[in-house]
Write a protein that holds these residues in place. Structure first.
Motif, mmCIF file in Angstrom:
data_model
loop_
_atom_site.group_PDB
_atom_site.id
_atom_site.type_symbol
_atom_site.label_atom_id
_atom_site.label_comp_id
_atom_site.label_asym_id
_atom_site.label_seq_id
_atom_site.Cartn_x
_atom_site.Cartn_y
_atom_site.Cartn_z
ATOM 1 N N ASN A 192 46.288 38.038 48.977
ATOM 2 C CA ASN A 192 45.343 37.294 48.149
ATOM 3 C C ASN A 192 44.443 38.250 47.370
ATOM 4 O O ASN A 192 44.179 38.042 46.178
ATOM 5 C CB ASN A 192 44.507 36.375 49.030
ATOM 6 C CG ASN A 192 43.618 35.449 48.215
ATOM 7 O OD1 ASN A 192 44.102 34.637 47.438
ATOM 8 N ND2 ASN A 192 42.301 35.603 48.383
ATOM 9 N N LEU A 219 46.402 39.972 44.474
ATOM 10 C CA LEU A 219 46.596 39.093 43.329
ATOM 11 C C LEU A 219 45.287 38.814 42.604
ATOM 12 O O LEU A 219 45.256 38.700 41.368
ATOM 13 C CB LEU A 219 47.242 37.792 43.782
ATOM 14 C CG LEU A 219 48.711 37.923 44.236
ATOM 15 C CD1 LEU A 219 49.197 36.642 44.886
ATOM 16 C CD2 LEU A 219 49.597 38.278 43.051
ATOM 17 N N LEU A 220 44.192 38.707 43.361
ATOM 18 C CA LEU A 220 42.892 38.535 42.708
ATOM 19 C C LEU A 220 42.548 39.746 41.851
ATOM 20 O O LEU A 220 41.899 39.620 40.802
ATOM 21 C CB LEU A 220 41.805 38.299 43.758
ATOM 22 C CG LEU A 220 41.755 36.908 44.401
ATOM 23 C CD1 LEU A 220 40.737 36.883 45.528
ATOM 24 C CD2 LEU A 220 41.412 35.852 43.353
ATOM 25 N N GLN A 230 44.495 41.319 40.042
ATOM 26 C CA GLN A 230 45.267 41.266 38.797
ATOM 27 C C GLN A 230 44.730 40.235 37.815
ATOM 28 O O GLN A 230 45.277 40.084 36.717
ATOM 29 C CB GLN A 230 46.730 40.944 39.110
ATOM 30 C CG GLN A 230 47.436 41.975 39.961
ATOM 31 C CD GLN A 230 47.563 43.319 39.263
ATOM 32 O OE1 GLN A 230 47.940 43.391 38.096
ATOM 33 N NE2 GLN A 230 47.216 44.393 39.968
ATOM 34 N N ARG A 231 43.691 39.508 38.214
ATOM 35 C CA ARG A 231 43.153 38.467 37.332
ATOM 36 C C ARG A 231 42.694 39.081 36.013
ATOM 37 O O ARG A 231 42.107 40.158 35.972
ATOM 38 C CB ARG A 231 41.978 37.765 38.007
ATOM 39 C CG ARG A 231 42.435 36.718 39.018
ATOM 40 C CD ARG A 231 41.352 35.715 39.326
ATOM 41 N NE ARG A 231 41.884 34.543 40.010
ATOM 42 C CZ ARG A 231 41.152 33.528 40.411
ATOM 43 N NH1 ARG A 231 39.842 33.517 40.188
ATOM 44 N NH2 ARG A 231 41.705 32.499 41.018
ATOM 45 N N GLY A 232 42.951 38.353 34.968
ATOM 46 C CA GLY A 232 42.673 38.865 33.633
ATOM 47 C C GLY A 232 43.863 39.577 33.018
ATOM 48 O O GLY A 232 43.861 39.896 31.832
ATOM 49 N N HIS A 233 44.881 39.847 33.852
ATOM 50 C CA HIS A 233 46.079 40.538 33.362
ATOM 51 C C HIS A 233 47.352 39.770 33.683
ATOM 52 O O HIS A 233 48.445 40.320 33.572
ATOM 53 C CB HIS A 233 46.172 41.939 33.988
ATOM 54 C CG HIS A 233 44.964 42.795 33.755
ATOM 55 N ND1 HIS A 233 44.746 43.471 32.574
ATOM 56 C CD2 HIS A 233 43.884 43.062 34.550
ATOM 57 C CE1 HIS A 233 43.590 44.132 32.648
ATOM 58 N NE2 HIS A 233 43.057 43.904 33.836
ATOM 59 N N LEU A 234 47.212 38.521 34.083
ATOM 60 C CA LEU A 234 48.376 37.762 34.534
ATOM 61 C C LEU A 234 49.053 36.947 33.433
ATOM 62 O O LEU A 234 50.212 36.568 33.581
ATOM 63 C CB LEU A 234 47.973 36.816 35.682
ATOM 64 C CG LEU A 234 47.610 37.504 37.003
ATOM 65 C CD1 LEU A 234 47.108 36.482 38.008
ATOM 66 C CD2 LEU A 234 48.815 38.252 37.565
ATOM 67 N N PRO A 253 42.389 27.216 44.526
ATOM 68 C CA PRO A 253 42.411 28.333 43.572
ATOM 69 C C PRO A 253 42.127 29.648 44.287
ATOM 70 O O PRO A 253 41.335 29.720 45.209
ATOM 71 C CB PRO A 253 41.295 27.975 42.575
ATOM 72 C CG PRO A 253 40.384 27.073 43.343
ATOM 73 C CD PRO A 253 41.244 26.311 44.303
ATOM 74 N N GLY A 293 43.970 33.957 44.773
ATOM 75 C CA GLY A 293 45.031 34.873 44.405
ATOM 76 C C GLY A 293 46.413 34.270 44.526
ATOM 77 O O GLY A 293 47.254 34.403 43.625
ATOM 78 N N ALA A 347 48.251 32.166 41.789
ATOM 79 C CA ALA A 347 49.049 32.772 40.717
ATOM 80 C C ALA A 347 50.544 32.615 41.001
ATOM 81 O O ALA A 347 51.335 32.334 40.094
ATOM 82 C CB ALA A 347 48.689 34.241 40.556
#
Length: 687
Positions: free
Chosen positions: A12, A15-16, A18-22, A67, A69, A72
């Motif tokens: 989790n 993946l969090l 990577q937020r903004g780049h998914l 909602p 990680g 995604a």
């Protein structure tokens, strides 16, 4: 249990991070779903689509409810399920009658497309088709005919009639190869054929419907360009401006392909980008020189709107094919980003363009145009983004344009090389040099001159722009001929297995899109893919679906049973082998004298190729260790395995290895585009 919870928590957090780049992963997931649809051996039915719909709904609900990680991954599943459904929907929407027998007789229809075949014959596509003694419900919506008879002056919208041969779109030339039937399905082609008879005009051109007015304008513009610039230069100019390649000779095409400059013929992202960039720059500078306007209006945004309009006109004039639509969408996304004050060149913009293309034409993901275009664009933006953020010494101002061209050509070439090699089985060893001395000329001379010619055309002064354009294109053709003439200019590689390109694509995407050091893990699948590719084995024996050609692998390369005939099949076999020989050279490898019965001993069986009725009359018996291939129906006394034309109609082409026989029908499965009844030869003779 505690270890599982720790793993879930760690995942989790990753993946969090990577937020903004998914978002750039969205088209990747959509494409995986589309690829899943096309890879199935059996056409999915309603319960399968329902299952994917339920799965996607559950994942979407879970992502909204929790909602975080892991959400995604839930959205990734939603996109994959959506891609699967979009591909199925598009395939069913493209459904149209397909001719399921060989037809000879009168063919009537309206001219909707003109181009040239690989044999350099004029080729016409007809809609509103009428076939003699064929019920309307069984008539194809569109047919494509190569004209080998007397020259015909055809015009868009003209209704014509001729007497010709038609047949269903051909299946793969070898099991697992390119499936023209699938391609024709999405193109709306229900039959292809040829005629050696004259073409008669039934009714004059009707241009007030179906966009044929634009088609007529394109053809008239192409004719005018070739009047001013004769020869291959004029054909090249017509291809760049209108998308009409019929004026480019086969020798010039071969030179452009061998030098890796053939992409300049297609109206792609390069041409669309250069045109939009030139118009944008001219408008912005012109408006900035007028203080009364520059101080009152957003000059940059006005220039973006003007460039978007110019790109839309270019799209219409070029015919609006898949490649040009893709290029326009990418340029439109960049220009719209300027209008909303976003960074124009970003992976988000590329991802948005890819999503639009995949939603409109899911089948594009299978083609080299889509793959090469987005591979080059993604690699360039990712590389220059990394270069921008890296703490590297800055180059002097005078060197930046030179370095920019060098790096752009190198990165784009490296990104597209595996795709080009996989689809076309060739490598241009001097392609980078050819592009370095040709592509800049497209930006500084050819495209600006083309824009000037377009602006001057209403006044009859287009020659003032076309002549300088011709200088640039003559230089590019000269470079192509020089480079293609160098020793070792072109290399050949064998076709890869089905998993190779997806592995390379996913590995490179991970390397470019993932954030952090873990991105380096993307190198592993790429290396594994190239290792698999290097070990690819070609079938020992290949048989054409008509029985008209047999190819046996030898120590010197594949030996072909005929030096002439079935040229398309022969060329594809040799290309897939990574063999640079022509058909005549490959036929010289077959032992014995040329004749109607060709025999070759292999490690597992003796191959006997019977050619035509003359060959069939020479053969009456066979032995157990023989495999007989015949281009005509054949009955023999003996225990041999016989694949005559009737049997091959059911099986399609054959690939024979140590593991047994694989048929094209087995490899292709049962899909919408290949499940029509087995073709039966019927002749509707003209009375």
């Amino acid at each position: 249990m505690r270890g599982l919870m720790r793993g879930l928590t760690w995942g989790n957090m990753v993946l969090l991070g990577q937020r903004g780049h998914l978002f750039p992963w969205a088209p990747v997931c959509l494409a995986i779903g589309i690829g899943g649809y096309f890879s199935l051996p059996i056409e999915p039915d309603a319960p399968v689509y329902a299952a994917f719909g339920v799965l996607g709904s559950i994942c979407a609900a879970a992502a909204l409810r929790w909602p975080g990680g892991w959400a995604a991954l839930a959205w990734a599943v939603v996109l994959m399920a959506t891609g699967f459904g979009l591909a199925g929907l598009r395939a069913h929407q493209a459904a149209a009658p397909v001719l399921d027998w060989r037809y000879y007789g009168a063919v009537e229809g309206r001219v909707v497309a003109l181009d040239r075949s690989a044999s350099d014959a004029m080729r016409v596509t007809l809609d509103q088709v009428v076939l003699e003694r064929v019920a309307p419900a069984r008539r194809p919506d569109r047919v494509r005919i190569s004209l080998h008879g007397p020259p015909a002056a055809l015009k868009p919208g003209q209704r014509i009639m001729t007497t010709g041969h038609l047949s269903p779109p051909q299946g793969p030339v070898e099991p697992g190869g390119f499936d023209f039937r699938r391609h024709a399905w999405f193109q709306g082609l229900g039959a292809v054929g040829y005629t050696r008879n004259p073409v008669l005009t039934v009714a004059p051109a009707q241009l007030g419907q179906d966009g044929l007015g634009i088609f007529a304008l394109r053809m008239e513009a192409s004719r005018r360009v070739r009047d001013i610039l004769p020869g291959d230069v004029g054909g090249f100019a017509a291809a760049v401006t209108t998308g009409d390649r019929s004026g480019v000779g086969q020798e010039a095409l071969r030179a452009l392909r061998a030098s890796n400059l053939a992409h300049l013929l297609a109206i792609s992202g390069l041409h669309m980008g250069l045109l939009a960039g030139f118009v944008f720059a001219v408008l912005r500078m012109s408006l900035s020189l007028l203080p009364a306007l520059a101080l009152r209006i957003p000059v940059k945004k006005v220039a973006a709107v003007g460039a978007l309009g110019a790109a839309a006109v270019y799209l219409a004039l070029s015919g609006g094919n898949v490649a040009t639509e893709r290029a326009f969408i990418m340029v439109a996304v960049v220009l719209l980003a300027i209008l909303v004050d976003r960074r124009a060149f970003s992976l988000r913009a590329v991802a948005m363009a890819a999503l639009i293309v995949l939603c409109l034409r899911p089948e594009a993901v299978l083609g080299p145009g889509f793959q090469m275009s987005f591979a080059a664009t993604t690699a360039l933006i990712a590389f220059f983004g990394w270069l921008r953020d890296a703490d590297l010494p800055r180059a002097p101002g005078w060197a930046k344009p030179v370095l920019g061209v060098l790096m752009s050509s190198a990165i784009a070439g490296l990104a597209t090389a595996p795709v080009g090699a996989a689809h076309f089985n060739t490598l241009s060893h001097y392609g980078l040099i050819a592009n370095l001395v040709s592509v800049p000329l497209m930006g500084v001379l050819v495209i600006p001159a083309a824009v000037g010619a377009l602006c001057l055309a209403p006044f009859g002064l287009e020659a003032l722009g076309l002549v300088p354009m011709g200088w640039g294109l003559a230089w590019i053709l000269g470079v192509a001929r020089f480079v293609s003439g160098l020793d070792g200019s072109q290399g050949y590689v064998a076709g890869p297995g089905a998993v190779v390109l997806p592995m390379i694509a996913l590995g490179m995407l991970w390397l470019m899109l993932w954030q952090g050091r873990a991105r380096l893990a993307g190198v592993l699948p790429v290396l594994a893919a190239f290792a698999i590719w290097s070990q690819a084995e070609r079938p020992a024996i290949l048989v054409a679906d008509t029985g008209g050609l047999v190819g046996v692998m030898t120590n010197d390369g594949r030996a072909l049973s005929k030096p002439r005939g079935a040229g398309f099949v022969a060329r594809n076999w040799l290309e897939n082998d990574g063999d640079g020989a022509d058909q005549a050279g490959a036929a010289a490898r077959w032992p014995g004298e040329e004749g109607k019965v060709r025999v070759m001993a292999t490690g597992t069986a003796e191959i006997v190729h019977v050619i035509g009725k003359t060959g069939a009359a020479q053969v009456s018996t066979c032995s157990e260790k023989q495999m007989v291939i015949s281009s005509v129906p054949l009955r023999l006394d003996g225990p041999c395995d016989v694949f005559d034309s009737k049997r091959l109609l059911r099986t399609g082409s054959l690939a024979i290895t140590d593991k047994g026989i694989v048929t094209a029908r087995q490899a292709a499965g049962r899909r919408l585009w290949n499940t029509r009844p087995t073709p039966k030869t019927r002749y509707a003779k003209v009375q």
